[in-house]
Structures are given as structure tokens and as C-alpha cells.
Design an enzyme around this catalytic site. Structure first.
Site, PDB file in Angstrom:
ATOM      1  N   SER A  17       0.865  -1.186   0.000  1.00 36.31           N
ATOM      2  CA  SER A  17       0.000   0.000   0.000  1.00 36.31           C
ATOM      3  C   SER A  17       0.896   1.229   0.000  1.00 36.31           C
ATOM      4  O   SER A  17       2.073   1.155   0.349  1.00 36.31           O
ATOM      5  CB  SER A  17      -0.942   0.001   1.206  1.00 36.31           C
ATOM      6  OG  SER A  17      -0.226  -0.101   2.432  1.00 36.31           O
ATOM      7  N   GLU A  19       1.163   5.724   0.616  1.00 36.96           N
ATOM      8  CA  GLU A  19       0.590   6.931   1.211  1.00 36.96           C
ATOM      9  C   GLU A  19       1.000   8.149   0.392  1.00 36.96           C
ATOM     10  O   GLU A  19       2.174   8.322   0.061  1.00 36.96           O
ATOM     11  CB  GLU A  19       1.069   7.091   2.652  1.00 36.96           C
ATOM     12  CG  GLU A  19       0.497   8.329   3.343  1.00 36.96           C
ATOM     13  CD  GLU A  19       0.856   8.379   4.810  1.00 36.96           C
ATOM     14  OE1 GLU A  19       0.398   7.471   5.549  1.00 36.96           O
ATOM     15  OE2 GLU A  19       1.611   9.288   5.221  1.00 36.96           O
ATOM     16  N   ASP A 111      -2.576  15.854  14.894  1.00 39.08           N
ATOM     17  CA  ASP A 111      -1.752  16.876  15.542  1.00 39.08           C
ATOM     18  C   ASP A 111      -2.509  18.200  15.589  1.00 39.08           C
ATOM     19  O   ASP A 111      -3.339  18.482  14.718  1.00 39.08           O
ATOM     20  CB  ASP A 111      -0.449  17.079  14.780  1.00 39.08           C
ATOM     21  CG  ASP A 111       0.386  15.811  14.733  1.00 39.08           C
ATOM     22  OD1 ASP A 111       0.479  15.131  15.778  1.00 39.08           O
ATOM     23  OD2 ASP A 111       0.923  15.489  13.657  1.00 39.08           O
ATOM     24  N   GLN A 217      15.602  16.509   6.735  1.00 35.69           N
ATOM     25  CA  GLN A 217      14.161  16.624   6.907  1.00 35.69           C
ATOM     26  C   GLN A 217      13.596  15.404   7.634  1.00 35.69           C
ATOM     27  O   GLN A 217      12.799  15.535   8.569  1.00 35.69           O
ATOM     28  CB  GLN A 217      13.506  16.791   5.539  1.00 35.69           C
ATOM     29  CG  GLN A 217      12.023  17.082   5.573  1.00 35.69           C
ATOM     30  CD  GLN A 217      11.468  17.259   4.167  1.00 35.69           C
ATOM     31  OE1 GLN A 217      11.389  16.315   3.387  1.00 35.69           O
ATOM     32  NE2 GLN A 217      11.127  18.490   3.825  1.00 35.69           N
ATOM     33  N   PHE A 221      11.896  15.183  11.398  1.00 33.75           N
ATOM     34  CA  PHE A 221      10.566  14.602  11.558  1.00 33.75           C
ATOM     35  C   PHE A 221      10.605  13.430  12.527  1.00 33.75           C
ATOM     36  O   PHE A 221       9.707  13.248  13.354  1.00 33.75           O
ATOM     37  CB  PHE A 221      10.032  14.156  10.197  1.00 33.75           C
ATOM     38  CG  PHE A 221       8.617  13.656  10.239  1.00 33.75           C
ATOM     39  CD1 PHE A 221       7.608  14.394  10.822  1.00 33.75           C
ATOM     40  CD2 PHE A 221       8.294  12.420   9.690  1.00 33.75           C
ATOM     41  CE1 PHE A 221       6.295  13.933  10.871  1.00 33.75           C
ATOM     42  CE2 PHE A 221       6.994  11.940   9.725  1.00 33.75           C
ATOM     43  CZ  PHE A 221       5.998  12.695  10.320  1.00 33.75           C
ATOM     44  N   HIS A 271       3.748  -0.782   3.821  1.00 37.25           N
ATOM     45  CA  HIS A 271       3.078   0.490   3.548  1.00 37.25           C
ATOM     46  C   HIS A 271       4.170   1.516   3.280  1.00 37.25           C
ATOM     47  O   HIS A 271       4.993   1.794   4.153  1.00 37.25           O
ATOM     48  CB  HIS A 271       2.223   0.907   4.741  1.00 37.25           C
ATOM     49  CG  HIS A 271       1.402   2.142   4.499  1.00 37.25           C
ATOM     50  ND1 HIS A 271       0.269   2.138   3.714  1.00 37.25           N
ATOM     51  CD2 HIS A 271       1.548   3.421   4.936  1.00 37.25           C
ATOM     52  CE1 HIS A 271      -0.263   3.349   3.694  1.00 37.25           C
ATOM     53  NE2 HIS A 271       0.504   4.142   4.413  1.00 37.25           N
ATOM     54  N   ARG A 277       6.218  10.579  -4.694  1.00 38.76           N
ATOM     55  CA  ARG A 277       7.177  10.215  -5.739  1.00 38.76           C
ATOM     56  C   ARG A 277       7.124   8.709  -5.954  1.00 38.76           C
ATOM     57  O   ARG A 277       7.083   7.931  -5.006  1.00 38.76           O
ATOM     58  CB  ARG A 277       8.594  10.637  -5.352  1.00 38.76           C
ATOM     59  CG  ARG A 277       8.776  12.135  -5.148  1.00 38.76           C
ATOM     60  CD  ARG A 277       8.825  12.866  -6.468  1.00 38.76           C
ATOM     61  NE  ARG A 277      10.014  12.506  -7.239  1.00 38.76           N
ATOM     62  CZ  ARG A 277      11.197  13.092  -7.096  1.00 38.76           C
ATOM     63  NH1 ARG A 277      11.370  14.063  -6.196  1.00 38.76           N
ATOM     64  NH2 ARG A 277      12.212  12.720  -7.840  1.00 38.76           N
TER      65      ARG A 277
END
Length: 299
Positions: A17, A19, A111, A217, A221, A271, A277
Site C-alpha cells: 500500500s 501513502e 496533531d 528533513q 521529523f 506500507h 514520488r
């Protein structure tokens, strides 16, 4: 008709899957739909679309999910959070998805909106926990419901055991699949999986895989999300800030090693956090033996 389980030459079957996230510019929008089109050929089990902090991308998320349902053969899953919304507002959103043909929700606490602080505060007329949201979804329509889980513990959890308590509560409310926060050390996933199974949790716990396009980045995160980044991962990207070609090759190699390691240990569901991309995810799936259906037919 699509069949989401992909048999490989070895007879192994993988359930994949993806996202995606709502784009902010016309250029990003074009990139998203190019990626959707390319990854559709790999016949994913479902594709999810994220929901911005505080519901900030609500309309864009709905539009993308509805278009995927309308224009592709993929099954879209819409992210939905508790943040800033009343029960009545969430009910309206769910009715809208159901009417658009969407049958899968990824239920999250969410959030707080940017600039409102870091602590989640429930809407007085809303849901206080993701387990409450799951129960509310189950009350309204017969959606398939996926939820998140955190192999290293949610940043607000006192321990992984507390996070397993939260996962069990979501399962008791009606969740049928858990998708993990990304991780880079496979042992973290397997330790968490062992603890979950020891507690009698039997639903699929699908590893979330994050190819590293921008190390700084992702590291930032990870800090906010409570995920660790092993030193060896950082060392791989040293000196590559101004070398995007090499950085992309290192990122792909790192992700492939992780996925293949999980697959060798028996994991058959993945997942992928695509960052809108297709290239790295397509390559990883190719190495797993997940190929376009036409290519399989021609083989």
C-alpha cells in the site's frame, strides 16, 4: 480485476500500500498524479491520502480521495483525525466519503494546528482519542478502518506498553489493521510485533517504510515523531547535501536493504510513505517481485 497479493518467482506473495499527501502547488499536483498513475500499475491493496494538522487539508484530501475512487482501479483510504472537529462535522465528512464510494478510513488522533501549541486538546464536542473516533466511524458506516501504531512508542506515551494499550483500545473499538510509524532498525519492528502478539493482538501490523529523500528533513521529523535514526544511517548521507544523484542512490539502497531484510524474515505487507514520488517505491517493489500486471502477463 485487480488482485492485491503479488506472487513472485519464489511463490512469495506481497501485499503493498502507498501513502500520498495533498499537494500545495500545480507542479506538485502534476507530480502526484504522475506518481498515482505509475504506482497504480503495481496493483496496491489500497492507497491512503493524509490529512493535514488540524484538518488543514480537509477539502484537498477529500478531492484527491474522491478522484482516485472515480478515475482509478485503486481502493483509496482517507485519513481522518479528531483535531478541531466536532462529532457532527466528522459524521458529515464520513457521509461524504461513503457517498463518493470510499470504504476505507485511516483513523488518527492527529496533531494540533500549526501555531496552536504542541499538546492535543480535544474539541469539546469532538472525540478525545483515536479509539473514540474508530468507534464513531464503526457506528456510522461499515468502513474498513486502519489505525497507526508506534514501535518505539508515541512521543506522548510513557512506554511502548502504553502504546500497546492504546492499540488494543483501537482494536476493541473496531480497527482491523495497524500501520506503523516509520523505523530504520528492523529489530525495533520485530520486538514490537513480538510484544503485540504476546498480548493477543492478531490484526496485521504493517511496517511503514520511509525512503530517505532528504536526510535532514527525515531526521527532524523522526525527532518529533519519537522515531530513532541509527548512526549508520546518518553516516551514509554525510557529505551528500549537494549531491542529489548520489543521495538518491544511497536512499534507494538503504530502503531496499530494509525491505528485503523484512521480507526474508517473513514480512509480506508493506506500507510505503511515497512523498508523492513513484521512483524509489517502484524500484523497491520491482526487487520484491511486485511487477505491473501486463509485464507478468507478457512473461
Amino acid at each position: 480485476m485487480f488482485n492485491a497479493l503479488h506472487p513472485t518467482a519464489s511463490g512469495k506473495r506481497f501485499n503493498i500500500s502507498y501513502e500520498f499527501f495533498p499537494p500545495k502547488t500545480p507542479e506538485m499536483e502534476a507530480q502526484l498524479w504522475e506518481s498515482v498513475k505509475r504506482l497504480e500499475a503495481l496493483n496496491p491493496h489500497f492507497v491512503s491520502v493524509t490529512y493535514g494538522a488540524g484538518g488543514s487539508t480537509r477539502e484537498r484530501t477529500h478531492a484527491i480521495v474522491a478522484r482516485i475512487a472515480r478515475e482509478t482501479q485503486m481502493k483509496p483510504a482517507a485519513h481522518l483525525t479528531c483535531v478541531s472537529s466536532s462529532v457532527a462535522e466528522i459524521d458529515d465528512i464520513l457521509h461524504g466519503y461513503w457517498d463518493a464510494g470510499v470504504r476505507h478510513i485511516v483513523a488518527l488522533r492527529g496533531d494540533p494546528p500549526t501555531g496552536v501549541g504542541t499538546k492535543f486538546t480535544p474539541n469539546p464536542d469532538g472525540y478525545a482519542r483515536s479509539s473514540d473516533l474508530v468507534r464513531g466511524i464503526r457506528r456510522l458506516h461499515d468502513f474498513e478502518i486502519s489505525v497507526s501504531t508506534y514501535p518505539e512508542g508515541h512521543p506522548e506515551s510513557a512506554s511502548v506498553e502504553q502504546d500497546l494499550d492504546a492499540l488494543q483500545a483501537k482494536i476493541d473499538a473496531g480497527a482491523t489493521r495497524a500501520i506503523t510509524q516509520f523505523f530504520f532498525d528492523n529489530d525495533i519492528y520485530f520486538r514490537f510485533l513480538d510484544k503485540a502478539r504476546a498480548r493477543g493482538i492478531t490484526i496485521p501490523i504493517v511496517p511503514g517504510i520511509m525512503p530517505i529523500r532528504n536526510f535532514r528533513q527525515v531526521a527532524n521529523f523522526a525527532t518529533k515523531a519519537g522515531a530513532s535514526v541509527p548512526r549508520w544511517v546518518g553516516e551514509r548521507f554525510e557529505g551528500l547535501d549537494n549531491d542529489p544523484e548520489t543521495r538518491a542512490l544511497v536512499a534507494a539502497t538503504t530502503a531496499v536493504e530494509q525491505v528485503m531484510g523484512l521480507a526474508r524474515a517473513g514480512v509480506d505487507q508493506f506500507h510505503f510513505y511515497t512523498n508523492n514520488r513513484a521512483d524509489m517505491v517502484f524500484a523497491i517493489c520491482h526487487l520484491l517481485g511486485v511487477r505491473p500486471l501486463r509485464e507478468k502477463a507478457d512473461a
